[in-house]
Scaffold this motif. Sequence first.
Motif, short mmCIF file in Angstrom:
data_model
loop_
_atom_site.label_atom_id
_atom_site.label_comp_id
_atom_site.label_asym_id
_atom_site.label_seq_id
_atom_site.Cartn_x
_atom_site.Cartn_y
_atom_site.Cartn_z
N ILE A 298 84.41 27.54 88.63
CA ILE A 298 83.40 28.24 88.36
C ILE A 298 82.04 28.16 89.23
N GLU A 299 80.97 28.59 89.10
CA GLU A 299 79.91 28.90 90.07
C GLU A 299 78.62 28.11 89.30
N GLU A 301 75.39 28.36 89.48
CA GLU A 301 74.29 28.77 88.97
C GLU A 301 74.37 29.36 87.27
N ALA A 302 75.58 29.95 87.20
CA ALA A 302 76.19 30.37 86.14
C ALA A 302 75.97 29.16 84.94
N PHE A 305 72.18 27.91 84.21
CA PHE A 305 71.46 28.90 83.23
C PHE A 305 72.14 28.73 81.85
N THR A 306 73.38 28.49 81.79
CA THR A 306 73.93 28.33 80.21
C THR A 306 73.29 26.91 79.63
N GLN A 309 69.83 27.14 78.80
CA GLN A 309 69.58 27.90 77.45
C GLN A 309 69.75 26.94 76.33
N CYS A 320 74.09 30.58 95.06
CA CYS A 320 73.31 31.74 94.25
C CYS A 320 72.15 31.07 93.58
N SER A 321 71.75 29.63 93.81
CA SER A 321 70.61 29.50 93.23
C SER A 321 69.76 29.14 94.31
N LEU A 372 82.89 29.30 80.72
CA LEU A 372 82.85 29.86 81.94
C LEU A 372 84.13 29.87 82.83
N ARG A 373 84.98 29.00 82.41
CA ARG A 373 86.39 29.25 83.28
C ARG A 373 87.37 30.36 82.51
N VAL A 375 86.05 33.12 81.68
CA VAL A 375 85.61 34.46 82.42
C VAL A 375 86.28 34.30 83.97
#
Lengths: 400, 126
Positions: A298-299, A301-302, A305-306, A309, A320-321, A372-373, A375
Amino acid sequence: MRAYLDNAATTRVAPEVIERMGIFFSTAYANASSLHAQGMEAKRALDEARAAIAAMINASPEEIIFTGGGSESNNLALKGVAFLQKEKRHIITSAIEHPSILGTCAFLEKQGFSVTYLPVGREGFVSAGDVESAITDQTALVSIMHANNEIGTIQDLDRIGKACAAKGVPFHTDAVQSFTKAPIDVTRMGLSLVSLASHKIHGPKGVGALYVRKGMRLQKQIHGGHQENDRRAGTENLPGIAGFAHAASLQTPEHITKMAELRDYTITEIERRIPDVIVNGSRARRLCNNVNVIFKYIEGEALLFTLSQKGIAISTGSACSSRSLRPSHVLRAIGLPHEVAHGSCRVSISRYTTKQEIDYFLDTVTAVVAQLREVSPFTKMGKYEAYTDDDHTHEGHPAA
Amino acid sequence: MYSRKVMEHFASPHNVGEIPDADGVGKVGNPVCGDVMFVYIKVKDGRLEDVRFKTFGCVSAIATSSMVTDLAKGKTLAEAERITRDDVADALEGLPPIKMHCSNLAADALHAAIEDYKKKRKGSAG
């Protein structure tokens, strides 16, 4: 529920510190350079703060310069030494330094200096032997950080200091992350310069210090008045300085033990609950408040953000961050391939962090990583490292 | 930094998964760069009957993947081929400028899947 687990970025100011600072705004606000009684009182408070900071690193008060923070201290240390050199135009540092060191080094390279960036091993250690063999008769300064801000590795400054002393080269360390968390002794470690910052230790932002060994010459960077032993002009930020010194005095050995226990609990539980995890940094010589792990497939930044939240603050070394779109230079330097470095997660705790916060983080991150995994295309395909040889660029990407 | 629409699609992405007997598969990106997308399509009577994705990447990579599957589903091949990166970004109420190029690859993945479908059909026909 909320959990603030980004204390390596900055910390909550301790209530005692806020209270201590208050009088320097409301009543004891005089300029410490003024000769009247109020000015003298301010000067006394300034001297007390200086003595307190000095004592914590086994230095003398006159060896402490207060600055506007860690980045300024690092700039002053490197440029202050470099700009006095006529012949010695070589600096040695490491590949995993803070951007305020690496950025200053890059600037000095443009001014004609040569810089050696020493590599680190898998756990992030700089070898004292490498330092010694990199030193030439041109070397003006060695700058190796004490504890790394991303992976928490604590360098063996005693050995690196000995290597520098053997060759008679001044030794600077960026101790912004380690101050009050790991012992610093300027004499034992053979240090000529040490950078410190307040906001990492529950003090206010915008204040720091540079230790400068007696007799060490330094080109001042901010010209004006004769403040700070004529080494840094500008009216002293007394509320900040007093707050900084007070914050430093509040950290106890019990706090360190508590943080280290929470750190170990976090690492153990992540490894127990989540498959395909890599723990970065050293297990033995590690900052008491640092956890840095990679969740494969997984990445970051994702993930960030999760978690955000759900009220959880962590940080990541993912490309990416970052504005540069490049993964963390520290994670690359310890040998992680890009695709793995993208999945990094840094949890940094403080003495205020509770076990409830950690448990909330652990429950949440376990679920979020699994989600996330779901996806991710890589989990079912086995080794995603295999995909890196495929095509190294794709259309639309800015050239690296 | 991200629009509400981006965060919605990121938090609950639509059409996640693989299609085991897909008529076309498109892959774009590289894990080195931090984004890899696989788009799977099922074609019936010249229309995209099903579109699914699997993505390794950041918030916008996942959100654009989700959005492109929504945009493409039920469309004819010709219509789906005309979906652009900008269409995806617009449908998401915009992407941060820095993400427009690097993480907005979903339309490319869709086009690659359609191309793969056409290639396969040509192969079996000829």
